[in-house]
Structures are given as C-alpha cells and as structure tokens.
Scaffold this motif. Sequence first.
Motif, PDB file in Angstrom:
ATOM      1  N   ASP A  27       0.856  -1.196   0.000  1.00  0.00           N
ATOM      2  CA  ASP A  27       0.000   0.000   0.000  1.00  0.00           C
ATOM      3  C   ASP A  27       0.889   1.242   0.000  1.00  0.00           C
ATOM      4  O   ASP A  27       0.647   2.200  -0.715  1.00  0.00           O
ATOM      5  N   VAL A  28       1.909   1.197   0.863  1.00  0.00           N
ATOM      6  CA  VAL A  28       2.789   2.361   1.016  1.00  0.00           C
ATOM      7  C   VAL A  28       4.251   1.925   0.997  1.00  0.00           C
ATOM      8  O   VAL A  28       4.627   0.983   1.699  1.00  0.00           O
TER       9      VAL A  28
ATOM     10  N   ALA B 201       1.631   3.861   9.655  1.00  0.00           N
ATOM     11  CA  ALA B 201       0.848   3.242   8.575  1.00  0.00           C
ATOM     12  C   ALA B 201       0.638   1.750   8.848  1.00  0.00           C
ATOM     13  O   ALA B 201      -0.469   1.229   8.670  1.00  0.00           O
TER      14      ALA B 201
ATOM     15  N   ARG C 145      -1.984   0.965  11.358  1.00  0.00           N
ATOM     16  CA  ARG C 145      -3.371   1.186  10.914  1.00  0.00           C
ATOM     17  C   ARG C 145      -3.801   0.102   9.934  1.00  0.00           C
ATOM     18  O   ARG C 145      -4.825   0.222   9.263  1.00  0.00           O
TER      19      ARG C 145
ATOM     20  N   LEU D 291      -2.109  -0.927   7.160  1.00  0.00           N
ATOM     21  CA  LEU D 291      -1.630  -0.810   5.778  1.00  0.00           C
ATOM     22  C   LEU D 291      -0.441  -1.736   5.566  1.00  0.00           C
ATOM     23  O   LEU D 291       0.316  -2.029   6.499  1.00  0.00           O
ATOM     24  N   LYS D 292      -0.292  -2.181   4.320  1.00  0.00           N
ATOM     25  CA  LYS D 292       0.844  -3.038   3.995  1.00  0.00           C
ATOM     26  C   LYS D 292       2.013  -2.116   3.605  1.00  0.00           C
ATOM     27  O   LYS D 292       1.959  -1.416   2.597  1.00  0.00           O
ATOM     28  N   VAL D 293       3.052  -2.129   4.447  1.00  0.00           N
ATOM     29  CA  VAL D 293       4.106  -1.106   4.350  1.00  0.00           C
ATOM     30  C   VAL D 293       5.467  -1.710   4.035  1.00  0.00           C
ATOM     31  O   VAL D 293       5.833  -2.758   4.575  1.00  0.00           O
TER      32      VAL D 293
ATOM     33  N   VAL E 165       0.141  10.122   6.901  1.00  0.00           N
ATOM     34  CA  VAL E 165      -0.619   8.876   6.727  1.00  0.00           C
ATOM     35  C   VAL E 165      -2.121   9.204   6.621  1.00  0.00           C
ATOM     36  O   VAL E 165      -2.850   8.545   5.878  1.00  0.00           O
TER      37      VAL E 165
ATOM     38  N   ALA F 211      -4.577   7.809   3.834  1.00  0.00           N
ATOM     39  CA  ALA F 211      -5.833   7.148   4.221  1.00  0.00           C
ATOM     40  C   ALA F 211      -7.008   7.772   3.464  1.00  0.00           C
ATOM     41  O   ALA F 211      -7.900   7.075   2.971  1.00  0.00           O
TER      42      ALA F 211
ATOM     43  N   LEU G  54      -6.939   6.540  -0.070  1.00  0.00           N
ATOM     44  CA  LEU G  54      -7.385   5.142  -0.165  1.00  0.00           C
ATOM     45  C   LEU G  54      -8.906   5.053  -0.055  1.00  0.00           C
ATOM     46  O   LEU G  54      -9.540   4.200  -0.662  1.00  0.00           O
TER      47      LEU G  54
ATOM     48  N   ARG H 125     -11.567   2.182   0.780  1.00  0.00           N
ATOM     49  CA  ARG H 125     -11.102   1.512   2.013  1.00  0.00           C
ATOM     50  C   ARG H 125     -11.201   2.450   3.214  1.00  0.00           C
ATOM     51  O   ARG H 125     -10.827   3.603   3.139  1.00  0.00           O
TER      52      ARG H 125
ATOM     53  N   ILE I 240      -9.663   3.389   6.521  1.00  0.00           N
ATOM     54  CA  ILE I 240      -8.423   3.184   7.290  1.00  0.00           C
ATOM     55  C   ILE I 240      -8.623   3.780   8.686  1.00  0.00           C
ATOM     56  O   ILE I 240      -9.070   4.930   8.801  1.00  0.00           O
TER      57      ILE I 240
END
Length: 541
Positions: free
Chosen positions: A25-26, A42, A45, A47-49, A389, A393, A396, A402, A404
């Motif tokens: 995601d980030v 991130a 929360r 998110l795939k970082v 972030v 969010a 997104l 989404r 977040i």
Amino acid sequence: MEKNIQFSNKDRKEVLQKLSKEKFDVLVIGGGITGAGIALDAASRGLKVALVEKGDFASGTSSKSTKLIHGGLRYLKQFDFWLVKEVGSERAIVHKLAPHLVLPEKMLLPLIENGSYGKWLTSIGLKVYDILAQVSGDDKRKMLEKKEALKLEPLLPKKILKGAGYYAEYRTDDARLTLENIKTSLNYGATVLNYVEVTDFRYKDDLVAGVEVKDDVSGEKFTINASYVISAAGPWVDKLRSVNNSLKGKRLHLTKGVHLVFPHEKLPVKQSVYFDVPDGRMMFAIPRGKITYVGTTDTDYLEDKDQVTTDLADAIYLISAVNNMFPGINLEMEDIESSWAGLRPLIHEEGKSASELSRKDEIFTSETGLISMAGGKLTGYRKMAERVVNQVAQKLKEEEGREIPECKTETISLCGSDFKKFKHVKQYIKEIHERIAGEGFGHYQAWYLVTNYGKQTEQILDNYQNIKAKDPEERMILAELEFGLSFECILTPLDFFIRRTGRLYFDIHSVRQFSEPVLEYFRKHFNSDKKQIDAWREELE
Ligand SMILES: Cc1cc2nc3c(=O)[nH]c(=O)nc-3n(C[C@H](O)[C@H](O)[C@H](O)COP(=O)(O)OP(=O)(O)OC[C@H]3O[C@@H](n4cnc5c(N)ncnc54)[C@H](O)[C@@H]3O)c2cc1C
C-alpha cells in the motif's frame, strides 16, 4: 513486552525477494526518524508497508541531532506558537512510549548581563512554554536567584550571572529512537531493509506506482510496487523530487549543525545548560555519562550531502562559546574526543538566515503523486507521521473505498519498553546493576544498557552467558553485538559503534579497545573475507 522479531542482515535475500515480489500500500523512502515514524503509523493502521534506506537506519540527520525531545524554547522568539505547542505537547507522549530512552532532563537557562533574555522576558517566555506544552506539577518552570543557579551549576560565570530559568525537557538517543520505531513497525507486518537505495520511480498511467532500487550489497537492481510512495529522505528530498521531475515551488534549505564531545572531566557541568553565545545565538552543553557534548552551529550548506564534516571553523566557534560562558574552563582543540555534523532539512524562506528558518514540517505532493515530507523536528515525528498517513488514508478511501482507522501510535509502546513510569526505569537500572556487579561492572554499565536497550537488556545478558571471552567488558560488548546482528539489522561495524550503541560519540575508548574482537565477530558472523575486514578497520580508524 512483545518478543523481538528477528531482524537480521543474514535474512537479506528473503527480505529482498519479498520487496520485489509483493505489492505494498505504502513504500517509504528513508529510514530516518520521519520514515520510521511513518512506517509504524501506517503499519499499525493495517496498511501493507515497505521501507527502504540507502545507508544504515538513522545514518542521515537522525543520528546527528542535539538528541533533545524538546519544545524548542527559541521558537517562541520567532512567534512560532503552533510549533512550540505541538512539539512541546509531544515530549510527554514520546517519553511515555519509551521512558527508558526518552529521559527527563532539567535545563538551566542562565541569565547574564546583556544576554538574549532578561529576567522578566525569560519568566514570561518559560511560562508561555509551559502553558503551550501543558506542563504540570514539578515540571513547571522555576525562576532561580543567582545563588540557587550557582548551586546547580557552579561553573556559570559568577561575575555576570543574574539568575536562571529552570525548566523541564527530555533527552534521547536519536538513532535508537529511530530504530525502535522501525523494530516496532515490524510487529505490525512492515517489510524493512537498510542499504537499499531508491534510484528512480515507476509510473503507471502517469502516476507513481513504485520505485526502482539498487541493493547496495549485491549491486542488483529491481522494482518495488506500491500504491503510494512517501519520500522521507530528509536532506535528499529535493534530489528525489528532481528525479520525479517535480522540483518546483518550495525547496529545501539545508543548514549544517555540529556538536563536539569532551571528556566529562574537561567540561564537568553538573547539569544541562542552554546558554548565550556572543553572536546572539544559543547553545547547549549536555552532560551524558562519561562525556559532555556541546552544540550546535547553524550555517548554510551547499556541499556534498553524503560527506558532512566538522571544520576547524565549527570547532573554534563552539570552543570559544563554551570558554566564554564557563570562565573556569579552558577547552582546547586537543580536548575534543569526538564530534558529529548533520544537516537540517528545512524549508527555504526568502530572505531568512539559517537560524531564522522555521522548523515546521511540510508535505509536497507532485502531479504524479509522489508524496514528500520535509522540515520538522525529531520531537514531532509522531504527529508528522500522523499527518502524512492521514493524507494517504483519505486517498485510499476516495480511490478504493477503504476505511483506514485513525492514528493510534500514541498508545503503542516502543520495543524495549514495558515501563509504566520513569521510576520503574530507575528501579530496573538498580536491579541490573545488582545482577552484573559480581562481574565487575559499575552503575554506568547498568545505566548504559537500560537507557539504550530497555528491557531488551535481558536478551543481552542471556547472550553474555554464551559468549566466550575472558574480559567481562569484551564479553558484554560482543553480547550487545550478537543482539544487534539478530534483532537490529546491523551490517557494518559502524552501524554497531555509532547507531546501535552510540559508543563512537559517548565512549570512544571502548571503540578503540574492542574494535578487533568486534571485527573478528563480524568475520565469523558474515563469513567476511580479509579485504572486507580491512576496509571496515580503515573506516573505523
Ligand atoms: C545539528 C542538529 C541538531 C538537531 N537537534 C534536534 C533536537 O535536539 N531535537 C529535535 O527534535 N530535532 C533536532 N534536529 C532536527 C532533527 O534531527 C531532524 O528534523 C530529523 O532528524 C530529520 O529526520 P528525517 O528522517 O527527516 O531525515 P534523515 O534522518 O536525514 O533521514 C532521511 C533518510 O533518507 C535516506 N535516503 C535518502 N535518499 C534515499 C534514497 N534515494 N533511497 C533510500 N533512502 C534514502 C537517508 O540515507 C536518510 O537516512 C536537529 C537537527 C540537526 C541537524
């Protein structure tokens, strides 16, 4: 306390593979405090970082600061009330997240004849500072008479001293604060690696959709795919904006700041002092274990960002300022034990000099969607991360529908900490001292271990049992190294001596004394050849 997740350069291949195969995601560029804070925010929360750092974590500005978690008293003079309120309030929060690493530090502000601040102005200034930062109880500022100030710091200039302000700040180790944020982000699934440099961006439909990177170890190049790319590259932010063809409008203005380290007996201040310099600036003298460090300078910088050094002029400026404020002290060039020089990635403002520039952070988003964050302070990293972030969010939500969750880093203790209050840190130091005293270690060693590693000291003491070395100090340093190699992604001896342990700055004798056994441990661990070991030895020297 959660158990540490393995974070080792021995797993480099697997992590590189993960970075190249998966879509994130980030993707965060830069493992300084800004990038580390963003990764944790991130990831926590949901998110795939991913985060990549071109050198070692915190090898940019985030190991070169004054290492204070402070409200920035002097920004009041610039009427930057918003900044003082935000970073001032953050101090207590960051202390709560890692009370062993962000330590209360009382600051003395001497009032001298013809100084920058008079008694009245200081009293009001410190009061406003307290109100903005919501300081309460014993931490509230006090105004001291001359006699009281001299009792706290006998080295102050008796003849011209008129009194002092006395107020609360916090002190940390910037590199370790960065690293503990990164390690904590791993608990939320972030994929992180050092010595991976972003060289270009990947675009899809004219929007940034990832980055091209080069692995510094193998030289291999590959792509990392991500929906959003956040550049937290500090002094290098504009370089990446150029690569993205988006360097227009606001720009960075880099200023250099130097600190010098002296043996404590050469500058035996009893406590931290924030004092006047004859040119109208202010400087800190901060005692820390075996040494006292002083700084900083603040000069415009246009040279190589990868080679920032302390010049003779910087050293003369700092030494004269100290000798001027502490008349009984006669520091000389030969007394300098160590030093560091870093760059402030500030936002340029037309007509303003280095020290007049605001320390406020800003976010720039390019037409192709590259998000860059610059400016700001170590102290405000958590709020900076929250702001950027939040923007991701929002995107997104708009683009993918989404939801977040909101930022929750205020409640996430950093790795190494399960202390509720600072008094528990003090108790733990005492306990560790009792446990290691039998091996000949003093209070300093216990204090060092706990304020560096917190409860992770347990893992180091476990390693100590398994390390074979005659000298207890050597055994302990190797126990630390083993911990850093397994859980802190160390790749080189400088990572260890500067950014994991601070030894190069705060205990340089231990570096000289134990560099050979440390190099030997590296050789065995990474199966390194002689050429590599010689190169590392030279770097250390
Ligand atoms: C002398 C001095 C004293 C200071 N004192 C204080 C203080 O006491 N308290 C306080 O709150 N603040 C202080 N500050 C400010 C604070 O240190 C900085 O605001 C903060 O460290 C900046 O962090 P950063 O992560 O933005 O930048 P950096 O720490 O520089 O991190 C950026 C990272 O990005 C990496 N990078 C760059 N390009 C790439 C690429 N292409 N690919 C991958 N990685 C890349 C770099 O290697 C670097 O590690 C001080 C600053 C200075 C210079």
